[in-house]
Design an enzyme around this catalytic site. Structure first.
Site, PDB file in Angstrom:
ATOM      1  N   GLU A 186      82.843 -48.076 -67.206  1.00 45.03           N
ATOM      2  CA  GLU A 186      83.179 -47.786 -65.770  1.00 45.03           C
ATOM      3  C   GLU A 186      82.854 -46.167 -65.804  1.00 45.03           C
ATOM      4  O   GLU A 186      83.397 -45.502 -66.755  1.00 45.03           O
ATOM      5  CB  GLU A 186      84.687 -47.920 -65.589  1.00 45.03           C
ATOM      6  CG  GLU A 186      85.320 -47.483 -64.379  1.00 45.03           C
ATOM      7  CD  GLU A 186      86.898 -47.958 -64.005  1.00 45.03           C
ATOM      8  OE1 GLU A 186      87.545 -48.285 -64.940  1.00 45.03           O
ATOM      9  OE2 GLU A 186      87.354 -47.684 -62.899  1.00 45.03           O
TER      10      GLU A 186
ATOM     11  N   GLN B 181      94.624 -48.414 -70.176  1.00 44.72           N
ATOM     12  CA  GLN B 181      94.760 -49.171 -69.159  1.00 44.72           C
ATOM     13  C   GLN B 181      94.948 -50.796 -69.395  1.00 44.72           C
ATOM     14  O   GLN B 181      94.090 -51.446 -70.024  1.00 44.72           O
ATOM     15  CB  GLN B 181      93.594 -49.026 -68.133  1.00 44.72           C
ATOM     16  CG  GLN B 181      93.749 -49.606 -66.718  1.00 44.72           C
ATOM     17  CD  GLN B 181      92.303 -49.533 -66.025  1.00 44.72           C
ATOM     18  OE1 GLN B 181      91.342 -49.969 -66.579  1.00 44.72           O
ATOM     19  NE2 GLN B 181      92.302 -48.933 -64.867  1.00 44.72           N
TER      20      GLN B 181
ATOM     21  N   GLU C  36      97.518 -53.150 -62.813  1.00 44.44           N
ATOM     22  CA  GLU C  36      97.170 -52.474 -63.845  1.00 44.44           C
ATOM     23  C   GLU C  36      98.567 -51.308 -64.110  1.00 44.44           C
ATOM     24  O   GLU C  36      99.105 -50.925 -63.489  1.00 44.44           O
ATOM     25  CB  GLU C  36      95.903 -51.568 -63.687  1.00 44.44           C
ATOM     26  CG  GLU C  36      96.085 -50.339 -62.597  1.00 44.44           C
ATOM     27  CD  GLU C  36      94.955 -49.312 -62.750  1.00 44.44           C
ATOM     28  OE1 GLU C  36      94.004 -49.812 -62.651  1.00 44.44           O
ATOM     29  OE2 GLU C  36      95.328 -48.257 -62.779  1.00 44.44           O
TER      30      GLU C  36
ATOM     31  N   HIS D  83      87.042 -53.210 -70.767  1.00 47.54           N
ATOM     32  CA  HIS D  83      85.806 -52.081 -70.224  1.00 47.54           C
ATOM     33  C   HIS D  83      86.519 -50.842 -70.930  1.00 47.54           C
ATOM     34  O   HIS D  83      87.442 -50.430 -71.275  1.00 47.54           O
ATOM     35  CB  HIS D  83      85.542 -51.920 -69.035  1.00 47.54           C
ATOM     36  CG  HIS D  83      86.687 -51.527 -67.956  1.00 47.54           C
ATOM     37  ND1 HIS D  83      87.567 -52.346 -67.394  1.00 47.54           N
ATOM     38  CD2 HIS D  83      87.150 -50.356 -67.763  1.00 47.54           C
ATOM     39  CE1 HIS D  83      88.388 -51.673 -66.900  1.00 47.54           C
ATOM     40  NE2 HIS D  83      88.292 -50.445 -66.677  1.00 47.54           N
TER      41      HIS D  83
ATOM     42  N   HIS E 109      89.742 -43.996 -69.985  1.00 46.79           N
ATOM     43  CA  HIS E 109      90.224 -44.792 -70.299  1.00 46.79           C
ATOM     44  C   HIS E 109      89.834 -46.196 -71.127  1.00 46.79           C
ATOM     45  O   HIS E 109      88.388 -46.092 -71.113  1.00 46.79           O
ATOM     46  CB  HIS E 109      91.168 -45.308 -68.986  1.00 46.79           C
ATOM     47  CG  HIS E 109      90.284 -46.167 -68.183  1.00 46.79           C
ATOM     48  ND1 HIS E 109      89.913 -45.491 -67.233  1.00 46.79           N
ATOM     49  CD2 HIS E 109      90.103 -47.433 -68.118  1.00 46.79           C
ATOM     50  CE1 HIS E 109      89.221 -46.146 -66.488  1.00 46.79           C
ATOM     51  NE2 HIS E 109      89.191 -47.301 -67.104  1.00 46.79           N
TER      52      HIS E 109
HETATM   53 CO    CO Z   1      89.016 -49.087 -65.343  1.00 47.76          CO
END
Ligand code: CO
Length: 142
Positions: A134, A60, A49, A84, A13
């Site tokens: 991540e 996301q 989220e 991120h 994502h």
């Molecule tokens: Co994430």
């Protein structure tokens, strides 16, 4: 040539920090055409989220649920935008260990639960040219 010893399978994502979650969802759903597949408040991270599916990956959208959450501080400092990038890996612990042994600065010492049953770990943006990374391991059966 790569010296990474872990299996990188997908961009899982791209996470975007927003102030108005519903307005952002409407944009990505109605203007871009992505499909909403999941919505979840992650209390430990102080965020709500929404995941929108784009082929095998997700956008996301993240918004803070309390003033002291890291995403709230991010919005104060940098405004809305890319927060991120999540890389899907087959083994989060192995990926984290491989990145650490290559000199990357881990934020999470060990993998931890993420949203929708994933296992995740974050790597500091100072290790990754300014982008928070991540590592995401899917745990869904099948
Ligand atoms: Co994430």
């Amino acid at each position: 040539m790569s010296s990474a010893t872990f299996d990188l399978t997908e961009i899982d994502h791209v996470a975007i920090a927003v102030r108005d979650l519903d307005a952002a969802v409407a944009f990505y759903r109605d203007v871009i055409g992505a499909t909403v597949v999941h919505r979840e408040a992650v209390e430990i991270d102080g965020v709500e989220e929404v995941l929108l599916e784009v082929a095998d990956s997700y956008v996301q959208l993240l918004t803070p649920t309390r003033a002291d959450s890291p995403v709230a501080r991010y919005l104060e400092r940098r405004g809305e935008g890319l927060h991120h990038v999540g890389f899907r890996v087959s083994d989060c612990a192995a990926a984290l260990e491989s990145m650490r042994s290559a000199g990357a600065a881990a934020i999470d010492a060990v993998p931890r639960p993420g949203s929708r049953g994933t296992t995740v770990a974050f790597v500091h943006p100072k290790s990754a040219f300014g982008v928070l990374i991540e590592l995401v391991q899917e745990n869904r059966a099948g």
